[in-house]
Scaffold this motif. Structure first.
Motif, PDB file in Angstrom:
ATOM      1  N   VAL A   1       0.857  -1.177   0.000  1.00  0.00           N
ATOM      2  CA  VAL A   1       0.000   0.000   0.000  1.00  0.00           C
ATOM      3  C   VAL A   1       0.897   1.232   0.000  1.00  0.00           C
ATOM      4  CG1 VAL A   1      -0.201   0.081   2.535  1.00  0.00           C
ATOM      5  CG2 VAL A   1      -1.968   1.140   1.111  1.00  0.00           C
ATOM      6  N   ALA A   2       0.528   2.229  -0.793  1.00  0.00           N
ATOM      7  CA  ALA A   2       1.259   3.498  -0.845  1.00  0.00           C
ATOM      8  C   ALA A   2       0.489   4.534  -0.049  1.00  0.00           C
ATOM      9  CB  ALA A   2       1.439   3.959  -2.292  1.00  0.00           C
ATOM     10  N   LEU A   3       1.208   5.314   0.768  1.00  0.00           N
ATOM     11  CA  LEU A   3       0.580   6.315   1.618  1.00  0.00           C
ATOM     12  C   LEU A   3       1.241   7.681   1.404  1.00  0.00           C
ATOM     13  CD1 LEU A   3       0.262   4.328   4.985  1.00  0.00           C
ATOM     14  CD2 LEU A   3      -1.504   4.681   3.237  1.00  0.00           C
ATOM     15  N   HIS A   4       0.418   8.695   1.423  1.00  0.00           N
ATOM     16  CA  HIS A   4       0.848  10.091   1.299  1.00  0.00           C
ATOM     17  C   HIS A   4       0.914  10.686   2.700  1.00  0.00           C
ATOM     18  CE1 HIS A   4      -0.350  14.387  -0.251  1.00  0.00           C
ATOM     19  NE2 HIS A   4       0.915  14.340   0.149  1.00  0.00           N
ATOM     20  N   LEU A   5       2.109  11.092   3.136  1.00  0.00           N
ATOM     21  CA  LEU A   5       2.306  11.640   4.468  1.00  0.00           C
ATOM     22  C   LEU A   5       2.625  13.131   4.378  1.00  0.00           C
ATOM     23  CD1 LEU A   5       4.619   8.885   6.045  1.00  0.00           C
ATOM     24  CD2 LEU A   5       2.124   8.878   5.796  1.00  0.00           C
ATOM     25  N   VAL A   6       2.141  13.899   5.331  1.00  0.00           N
ATOM     26  CA  VAL A   6       2.426  15.334   5.386  1.00  0.00           C
ATOM     27  C   VAL A   6       2.878  15.695   6.792  1.00  0.00           C
ATOM     28  CG1 VAL A   6       1.508  17.672   5.135  1.00  0.00           C
ATOM     29  CG2 VAL A   6       0.750  15.866   3.577  1.00  0.00           C
ATOM     30  N   ASP A   7       4.081  16.254   6.873  1.00  0.00           N
ATOM     31  CA  ASP A   7       4.633  16.712   8.146  1.00  0.00           C
ATOM     32  C   ASP A   7       4.304  18.190   8.294  1.00  0.00           C
ATOM     33  OD1 ASP A   7       6.042  17.348  10.388  1.00  0.00           O
ATOM     34  OD2 ASP A   7       7.954  16.509   9.713  1.00  0.00           O
TER      35      ASP A   7
END
Length: 404
Positions: free
Chosen positions: A60-66
């Motif tokens: 699974v590919a996930l988009h993360l935002v810090d």
């Protein structure tokens, strides 16, 4: 000629594109003319070999935002964005499509930056079934983070990730945005690195260390039942409970190897680290580490013999340590580069000596055997407490030199 050279050069490619390749054409129905019959060349096709573990693979590919830091490479962006892929053992015969080796939008941009026309190279699918339920051995499972080399993307570590996942590990591959050649985000947006690649490696090491620590934070959110990313990608069934964040390893190639060492110095959550032909830089060189560390190098210019900082780092390792040298290998013998570069070499005008500089003289099947067996043996030993391959020289790997 390395990836940096390839990405910053496009001259002379038109003539190279006319060269034949050794990749066979895919069979097509008789009523449909092949590309050769239509006066076109067959596309070069890349496909990873299947992993050899007992379990099928999910991903699974996930988009993360810090939201706690702006993007250090593009300060106009108020937040740091990352893409990660999680690879894991799946249930038997998962009825899910397999993920592409590189997301199509990123692949198109990557090949365009190499000067290759659309359709000339086809980067195939992985063996990871998108969103498949977690299977494999009883969990929770040890976790391994992977950081690629400079100007590379997380895709270049897919072969190692798949093999580890097929043997019961959860592997998280990380794209370091604007350091990687091309990163595709949901909605089709693609972020690239600067022409010719990054040149401030000290800054990149700092950014990458923060990236990895943030990814670990988000994995903890996932394990606790929260949503780690900003998109609505469904979390595969069983993934939350599969993460054993008390057994975390890290692996990197080139700058990713240096990132592994640098991150371990400041983050005790990483139990063991391995570097594939990576150097050492920053405070960790003199501080060393008190946890297991594997140094893999080649006989070339980046190896221990010719790298004073790496020798100093090695001398300051206080935990379990092992130094392996893969004879006949070169810097791009690790990761998926070793498979892709020989396919692209004719198209990019690389001479045999150019290619040898990149992937060495060691047969490709031997590099693949090495990078399937030895990283897994390292993480088996230090995250599972089993295995003996790293006890000393093995007759199955006569090209590997051992030093402690």
């Amino acid at each position: 000629m390395n990836r940096r050279t390839l990405l910053s050069s496009g001259a002379g490619l038109a003539a190279a594109l006319a060269l034949p390749t050794a990749v066979p054409a895919t069979a097509v129905p008789a009523a449909v003319p092949t590309a050769a019959e239509a006066g076109q060349e067959e596309p070069v096709r890349f496909q990873l070999p299947a992993p050899n573990g007992p379990y099928p693979i999910g991903t699974v590919a996930l988009h993360l935002v810090d939201t706690a830091r702006p993007d250090p490479w593009t300060p106009a962006r108020p937040h740091r964005e990352l893409m990660i892929s999680i690879w894991y053992p799946a249930r038997a015969r998962p009825p899910r499509p397999t993920a592409p080796w590189m997301p199509p939008a990123a692949a198109d941009r990557y090949l365009e930056r190499l000067g290759l026309p659309p359709g000339r190279v086809r980067l195939g699918d992985t063996h990871g079934h998108e969103g498949a339920p977690v299977g494999g051995p009883p969990g929770p499972l040890p976790v391994v983070l992977h950081s690629p080399g400079a100007d590379a993307s997380r895709s270049f570590g897919t072969g190692i990730a798949e093999d580890l996942a097929s043997h019961g590990f959860v592997v998280v591959t990380v794209d370091h945005t604007h350091d990687a050649a091309a990163v595709a985000f949901p909605g089709g947006r693609v972020e690239t690195g600067p022409p010719g690649g990054i040149d401030d490696y000290a800054a990149a090491l700092t950014v990458r260390t923060a990236d990895i620590r943030f990814v670990l934070d988000r994995l903890a959110v996932l394990r606790a039942g929260g949503r780690p990313g900003v998109c609505r990608t469904p979390i595969p069934a069983g993934l939350r409970g599969a993460l054993d964040l008390g057994r975390v390893g890290m692996l990197g190639h080139s700058l990713g190897g240096a990132t592994t060492a640098a991150t371990m110095l400041v983050d005790g959550r990483i139990t063991a680290g391995a570097s594939l032909d990576g150097g050492a830089a920053g405070p960790v060189v003199d501080a060393g580490l008190d946890r297991p560390f594997l140094v893999v190098d080649t006989p070339g210019k980046g190896g221990m013999e010719n790298n004073p900082a790496l020798r100093t780092f090695w001398s300051h390792l206080r935990g379990w340590r092992l130094h392996l040298t893969l004879r006949g290998a070169a810097h791009q013998s690790f990761g998926d580069d070793a498979l892709i570069l020989p396919l692209l070499a004719p198209l990019l005008g690389m001479s045999p000596s150019d290619l040898e500089d990149e992937v060495g003289t060691i047969p490709t099947q031997r590099t693949q055997a090495f990078q399937r067996a030895h990283p897994r043996a390292f993480f088996d030993l230090h995250l599972r407490g089993r295995g003996h391959l790293l006890d000393g020289p093995s007759p199955d790997f006569p090209e590997v030199d051992y030093a402690r």
